[in-house]
Design an enzyme around this catalytic site. Sequence first.
Site, PDB file in Angstrom:
ATOM      1  N   GLU A  59      -1.853  -1.008 -11.968  1.00 32.78           N
ATOM      2  CA  GLU A  59      -0.442  -1.424 -11.848  1.00 32.78           C
ATOM      3  C   GLU A  59      -0.180  -2.843 -12.348  1.00 32.78           C
ATOM      4  O   GLU A  59       0.760  -3.074 -13.120  1.00 32.78           O
ATOM      5  CB  GLU A  59       0.009  -1.327 -10.392  1.00 32.78           C
ATOM      6  CG  GLU A  59       0.026   0.081  -9.867  1.00 32.78           C
ATOM      7  CD  GLU A  59       0.564   0.162  -8.444  1.00 32.78           C
ATOM      8  OE1 GLU A  59       1.633  -0.399  -8.176  1.00 32.78           O
ATOM      9  OE2 GLU A  59      -0.082   0.789  -7.602  1.00 32.78           O
ATOM     10  N   ASN A  69      10.089   1.980 -13.969  1.00 29.94           N
ATOM     11  CA  ASN A  69       9.494   2.101 -12.632  1.00 29.94           C
ATOM     12  C   ASN A  69       7.972   2.149 -12.766  1.00 29.94           C
ATOM     13  O   ASN A  69       7.448   2.682 -13.745  1.00 29.94           O
ATOM     14  CB  ASN A  69       9.992   3.396 -11.979  1.00 29.94           C
ATOM     15  CG  ASN A  69       9.422   3.606 -10.591  1.00 29.94           C
ATOM     16  OD1 ASN A  69       9.402   2.690  -9.764  1.00 29.94           O
ATOM     17  ND2 ASN A  69       8.948   4.814 -10.314  1.00 29.94           N
ATOM     18  N   ASP A  87      10.834  10.406 -10.713  1.00 32.70           N
ATOM     19  CA  ASP A  87       9.569  10.181 -11.437  1.00 32.70           C
ATOM     20  C   ASP A  87       9.461  11.077 -12.674  1.00 32.70           C
ATOM     21  O   ASP A  87       8.376  11.552 -13.014  1.00 32.70           O
ATOM     22  CB  ASP A  87       8.355  10.431 -10.524  1.00 32.70           C
ATOM     23  CG  ASP A  87       8.317   9.504  -9.319  1.00 32.70           C
ATOM     24  OD1 ASP A  87       8.811   8.368  -9.445  1.00 32.70           O
ATOM     25  OD2 ASP A  87       7.799   9.903  -8.270  1.00 32.70           O
ATOM     26  N   HIS A 101       4.745   3.769 -10.882  1.00 29.45           N
ATOM     27  CA  HIS A 101       4.381   4.769  -9.863  1.00 29.45           C
ATOM     28  C   HIS A 101       2.855   4.810  -9.756  1.00 29.45           C
ATOM     29  O   HIS A 101       2.166   4.890 -10.777  1.00 29.45           O
ATOM     30  CB  HIS A 101       4.931   6.146 -10.246  1.00 29.45           C
ATOM     31  CG  HIS A 101       4.624   7.175  -9.208  1.00 29.45           C
ATOM     32  ND1 HIS A 101       5.326   7.268  -8.029  1.00 29.45           N
ATOM     33  CD2 HIS A 101       3.655   8.116  -9.147  1.00 29.45           C
ATOM     34  CE1 HIS A 101       4.811   8.236  -7.289  1.00 29.45           C
ATOM     35  NE2 HIS A 101       3.793   8.767  -7.939  1.00 29.45           N
ATOM     36  N   ASN A 110       3.311  -6.529  -7.382  1.00 27.86           N
ATOM     37  CA  ASN A 110       3.670  -6.230  -8.780  1.00 27.86           C
ATOM     38  C   ASN A 110       4.626  -7.281  -9.325  1.00 27.86           C
ATOM     39  O   ASN A 110       4.512  -7.687 -10.486  1.00 27.86           O
ATOM     40  CB  ASN A 110       4.286  -4.827  -8.889  1.00 27.86           C
ATOM     41  CG  ASN A 110       3.233  -3.741  -8.962  1.00 27.86           C
ATOM     42  OD1 ASN A 110       2.570  -3.575  -9.970  1.00 27.86           O
ATOM     43  ND2 ASN A 110       3.053  -3.022  -7.857  1.00 27.86           N
ATOM     44  N   GLY A 138       5.413  -7.147  -2.857  1.00 27.80           N
ATOM     45  CA  GLY A 138       5.745  -7.797  -4.119  1.00 27.80           C
ATOM     46  C   GLY A 138       4.558  -8.230  -4.958  1.00 27.80           C
ATOM     47  O   GLY A 138       4.665  -9.178  -5.737  1.00 27.80           O
ATOM     48  N   LEU A 182      11.844   1.200  -2.828  1.00 28.06           N
ATOM     49  CA  LEU A 182      11.812   2.477  -2.109  1.00 28.06           C
ATOM     50  C   LEU A 182      13.193   3.092  -1.904  1.00 28.06           C
ATOM     51  O   LEU A 182      13.387   3.918  -1.023  1.00 28.06           O
ATOM     52  CB  LEU A 182      11.108   2.289  -0.761  1.00 28.06           C
ATOM     53  CG  LEU A 182       9.653   1.822  -0.852  1.00 28.06           C
ATOM     54  CD1 LEU A 182       9.037   1.661   0.533  1.00 28.06           C
ATOM     55  CD2 LEU A 182       8.814   2.783  -1.695  1.00 28.06           C
ATOM     56  N   ILE A 204      17.569   5.315  -6.972  1.00 27.50           N
ATOM     57  CA  ILE A 204      18.548   4.653  -7.845  1.00 27.50           C
ATOM     58  C   ILE A 204      19.783   5.549  -7.983  1.00 27.50           C
ATOM     59  O   ILE A 204      19.672   6.729  -8.311  1.00 27.50           O
ATOM     60  CB  ILE A 204      17.905   4.374  -9.228  1.00 27.50           C
ATOM     61  CG1 ILE A 204      16.713   3.419  -9.078  1.00 27.50           C
ATOM     62  CG2 ILE A 204      18.914   3.779 -10.196  1.00 27.50           C
ATOM     63  CD1 ILE A 204      17.025   2.085  -8.419  1.00 27.50           C
TER      64      ILE A 204
HETATM   65  C1  GRF Z   1       2.945  -0.154  -5.459  1.00 29.57           C
HETATM   66  O1  GRF Z   1       1.816   0.644  -5.267  1.00 29.57           O
HETATM   67  C2  GRF Z   1       3.959   0.593  -6.252  1.00 29.57           C
HETATM   68  O2  GRF Z   1       3.431   1.330  -7.289  1.00 29.57           O
HETATM   69  C3  GRF Z   1       4.499   1.470  -5.175  1.00 29.57           C
HETATM   70  O3  GRF Z   1       4.635   0.622  -4.049  1.00 29.57           O
HETATM   71  C4  GRF Z   1       3.672  -0.390  -4.136  1.00 29.57           C
HETATM   72  C5  GRF Z   1       4.366  -1.721  -4.101  1.00 29.57           C
HETATM   73  O4  GRF Z   1       3.507  -2.772  -3.944  1.00 29.57           O
HETATM   74  N1  GRF Z   1       5.633   2.202  -5.570  1.00 29.57           N
HETATM   75  P1  GRF Z   1       3.990  -4.266  -4.137  1.00 29.57           P
HETATM   76  O5  GRF Z   1       5.253  -4.464  -3.319  1.00 29.57           O
HETATM   77  O6  GRF Z   1       4.222  -4.511  -5.600  1.00 29.57           O
HETATM   78  O7  GRF Z   1       2.867  -5.101  -3.598  1.00 29.57           O
END
Ligand code: GRF
Length: 209
Positions: free
Chosen positions: A181, A108, A151, A110, A14, A12, A91, A94
């Site tokens: 990100e 999303n 994607d 990526h 992000n 988490g 993961l 959807i």
């Molecule tokens: C990130 O690299 C995201 O882009 C990918 O999984 C990772 C998730 O990281 N799909 P977090 O849970 O936000 O730390």
Amino acid sequence: MLRIAVCVSGGGTNLQAILDSLDSGAVTNTEMIAVISNNPGARALERGAARGIPGIVMSPKQYPDREAFNEAFTAKMCELAPDLVVLAGFLVRIPPQMVAAFSNRIVNIHPSLIPSFCGVGYYGLKVHEKVLERGVKVTGATVHFVNEGMDEGPIIAQKAVYVEEGDTPEILQRRVMEQAEWILLPRAIDDIANGRVKVEGDKVVFCRS
Ligand code: GRF
């Protein structure tokens, strides 16, 4: 006010970047209404809970088959009725019915420069492993709207990150998060919340007035 529901599977970071941007005012006009995870042990749920944001656990494992999960997940999202669904390291694929119900209202992040290193099998650390295997010198991250493909939806923003000598997948993953990100995703939400992004056909256009 843009009401967002954030879907997460793991750490988490992000999600944390979005929460921090809400606190700092870098993201405005936005309210996080729920954190949804397929993984009851996701650290992301704790990060949301620490801010008083309701956490919801919904996993395909709780249902007899995928279609039952797809129906239940879509129904739950429709009940929450967010203006935008944010996939922040989620993961689970959807459901097609959810993509239809939230057309151009799911984004999303990526961890590569789409259309490189994306699609089936390219998730989490695997993306960075493949980048290093191929020997590319530049990678990055992409924020895009989600359509029925993997994607493949309209791209909102991308940022390049250099691969460096001696990188391991873990080191590269961290650099892509820090340099791309955690910046791109909050900014994309702010752009959507403030009406600067719209979709025309299969392209995103910016209206910066
Ligand atoms: C990130 O690299 C995201 O882009 C990918 O999984 C990772 C998730 O990281 N799909 P977090 O849970 O936000 O730390």
